[in-house]
Write a protein that holds these residues in place. Structure first.
Motif, PDB file in Angstrom:
ATOM      1  N   HIS A  78       0.816  -1.219   0.000  1.00  0.00           N
ATOM      2  CA  HIS A  78       0.000   0.000   0.000  1.00  0.00           C
ATOM      3  C   HIS A  78       0.850   1.269   0.000  1.00  0.00           C
ATOM      4  O   HIS A  78       0.377   2.343   0.356  1.00  0.00           O
ATOM      5  N   GLY A  79       2.127   1.117  -0.370  1.00  0.00           N
ATOM      6  CA  GLY A  79       2.993   2.272  -0.530  1.00  0.00           C
ATOM      7  C   GLY A  79       3.510   2.873   0.762  1.00  0.00           C
ATOM      8  O   GLY A  79       3.921   4.028   0.782  1.00  0.00           O
ATOM      9  N   ARG A  80       3.495   2.101   1.825  1.00  0.00           N
ATOM     10  CA  ARG A  80       3.950   2.604   3.125  1.00  0.00           C
ATOM     11  C   ARG A  80       5.204   1.849   3.565  1.00  0.00           C
ATOM     12  O   ARG A  80       5.277   1.288   4.641  1.00  0.00           O
ATOM     13  N   GLY A  81       6.221   1.868   2.704  1.00  0.00           N
ATOM     14  CA  GLY A  81       7.450   1.115   2.928  1.00  0.00           C
ATOM     15  C   GLY A  81       8.209   1.512   4.173  1.00  0.00           C
ATOM     16  O   GLY A  81       8.694   0.656   4.916  1.00  0.00           O
ATOM     17  N   ASP A  82       8.308   2.808   4.437  1.00  0.00           N
ATOM     18  CA  ASP A  82       9.050   3.255   5.620  1.00  0.00           C
ATOM     19  C   ASP A  82       8.383   2.770   6.903  1.00  0.00           C
ATOM     20  O   ASP A  82       9.058   2.354   7.845  1.00  0.00           O
ATOM     21  N   GLU A  83       7.066   2.816   6.920  1.00  0.00           N
ATOM     22  CA  GLU A  83       6.337   2.324   8.096  1.00  0.00           C
ATOM     23  C   GLU A  83       6.519   0.815   8.262  1.00  0.00           C
ATOM     24  O   GLU A  83       6.660   0.313   9.373  1.00  0.00           O
ATOM     25  N   ALA A  84       6.560   0.097   7.156  1.00  0.00           N
ATOM     26  CA  ALA A  84       6.765  -1.348   7.199  1.00  0.00           C
ATOM     27  C   ALA A  84       8.128  -1.691   7.787  1.00  0.00           C
ATOM     28  O   ALA A  84       8.252  -2.584   8.632  1.00  0.00           O
ATOM     29  N   ILE A  85       9.138  -0.966   7.369  1.00  0.00           N
ATOM     30  CA  ILE A  85      10.497  -1.202   7.868  1.00  0.00           C
ATOM     31  C   ILE A  85      10.568  -0.900   9.358  1.00  0.00           C
ATOM     32  O   ILE A  85      11.184  -1.629  10.134  1.00  0.00           O
ATOM     33  N   GLU A  86       9.901   0.153   9.768  1.00  0.00           N
ATOM     34  CA  GLU A  86       9.882   0.518  11.193  1.00  0.00           C
ATOM     35  C   GLU A  86       9.178  -0.562  12.022  1.00  0.00           C
ATOM     36  O   GLU A  86       9.604  -0.878  13.130  1.00  0.00           O
ATOM     37  N   GLN A  87       8.114  -1.141  11.495  1.00  0.00           N
ATOM     38  CA  GLN A  87       7.402  -2.208  12.207  1.00  0.00           C
ATOM     39  C   GLN A  87       8.322  -3.402  12.466  1.00  0.00           C
ATOM     40  O   GLN A  87       8.297  -3.983  13.547  1.00  0.00           O
ATOM     41  N   ILE A  88       9.113  -3.767  11.480  1.00  0.00           N
ATOM     42  CA  ILE A  88      10.057  -4.874  11.652  1.00  0.00           C
ATOM     43  C   ILE A  88      11.141  -4.483  12.663  1.00  0.00           C
ATOM     44  O   ILE A  88      11.515  -5.255  13.527  1.00  0.00           O
ATOM     45  N   ARG A  89      11.638  -3.250  12.545  1.00  0.00           N
ATOM     46  CA  ARG A  89      12.734  -2.803  13.402  1.00  0.00           C
ATOM     47  C   ARG A  89      12.352  -2.791  14.879  1.00  0.00           C
ATOM     48  O   ARG A  89      13.137  -3.188  15.733  1.00  0.00           O
ATOM     49  N   VAL A  90      11.156  -2.347  15.209  1.00  0.00           N
ATOM     50  CA  VAL A  90      10.765  -2.203  16.616  1.00  0.00           C
ATOM     51  C   VAL A  90      10.118  -3.458  17.196  1.00  0.00           C
ATOM     52  O   VAL A  90       9.809  -3.500  18.380  1.00  0.00           O
ATOM     53  N   HIS A  91       9.922  -4.467  16.383  1.00  0.00           N
ATOM     54  CA  HIS A  91       9.327  -5.716  16.863  1.00  0.00           C
ATOM     55  C   HIS A  91      10.223  -6.311  17.953  1.00  0.00           C
ATOM     56  O   HIS A  91      11.455  -6.191  17.885  1.00  0.00           O
ATOM     57  N   PRO A  92       9.643  -6.962  18.981  1.00  0.00           N
ATOM     58  CA  PRO A  92      10.459  -7.547  20.056  1.00  0.00           C
ATOM     59  C   PRO A  92      11.566  -8.494  19.571  1.00  0.00           C
ATOM     60  O   PRO A  92      12.597  -8.623  20.213  1.00  0.00           O
ATOM     61  N   GLU A  93      11.362  -9.126  18.434  1.00  0.00           N
ATOM     62  CA  GLU A  93      12.375 -10.013  17.883  1.00  0.00           C
ATOM     63  C   GLU A  93      13.100  -9.356  16.706  1.00  0.00           C
ATOM     64  O   GLU A  93      13.684 -10.020  15.866  1.00  0.00           O
ATOM     65  N   GLY A  94      13.088  -8.034  16.667  1.00  0.00           N
ATOM     66  CA  GLY A  94      13.660  -7.291  15.557  1.00  0.00           C
ATOM     67  C   GLY A  94      15.158  -7.427  15.393  1.00  0.00           C
ATOM     68  O   GLY A  94      15.696  -7.108  14.349  1.00  0.00           O
ATOM     69  N   ASP A  95      15.846  -7.915  16.421  1.00  0.00           N
ATOM     70  CA  ASP A  95      17.304  -8.066  16.333  1.00  0.00           C
ATOM     71  C   ASP A  95      17.740  -9.483  15.948  1.00  0.00           C
ATOM     72  O   ASP A  95      18.928  -9.758  15.933  1.00  0.00           O
ATOM     73  N   THR A  96      16.804 -10.344  15.643  1.00  0.00           N
ATOM     74  CA  THR A  96      17.145 -11.716  15.285  1.00  0.00           C
ATOM     75  C   THR A  96      17.576 -11.793  13.824  1.00  0.00           C
ATOM     76  O   THR A  96      17.309 -10.877  13.040  1.00  0.00           O
ATOM     77  N   TRP A  97      18.226 -12.891  13.466  1.00  0.00           N
ATOM     78  CA  TRP A  97      18.702 -13.038  12.087  1.00  0.00           C
ATOM     79  C   TRP A  97      17.542 -13.080  11.100  1.00  0.00           C
ATOM     80  O   TRP A  97      17.629 -12.531  10.012  1.00  0.00           O
ATOM     81  N   TYR A  98      16.424 -13.705  11.476  1.00  0.00           N
ATOM     82  CA  TYR A  98      15.322 -13.809  10.524  1.00  0.00           C
ATOM     83  C   TYR A  98      14.602 -12.470  10.368  1.00  0.00           C
ATOM     84  O   TYR A  98      14.080 -12.173   9.299  1.00  0.00           O
TER      85      TYR A  98
END
Length: 54
Positions: free
Chosen positions: A12-32
């Motif tokens: 839906h054209g919200r790439g920056d928000e998508a990247i932020e969602q992955i980054r701040v996720h509790p498991e955001g520092d894992t390899w996957y």
């Protein structure tokens, strides 16, 4: 849950928000999460950042 949501945000054209969602996720520092984040970065045209995450 963060990966499917991020994929939807990118479609839906919200790439920056998508990247932020992955980054701040509790498991955001894992390899996957890094793999998913780099894939999203590459999808939105930020290839150098994608490589740095990997």
């Amino acid at each position: 849950m963060a990966v499917p949501l991020s994929g939807l945000l990118v479609r839906h054209g919200r790439g920056d928000e998508a990247i932020e969602q992955i980054r701040v996720h509790p498991e955001g520092d894992t390899w996957y999460a890094a793999w998913s984040r780099s894939e999203l970065l590459a999808t939105v045209g930020r290839a150098e950042e994608a490589l740095a995450v990997l």
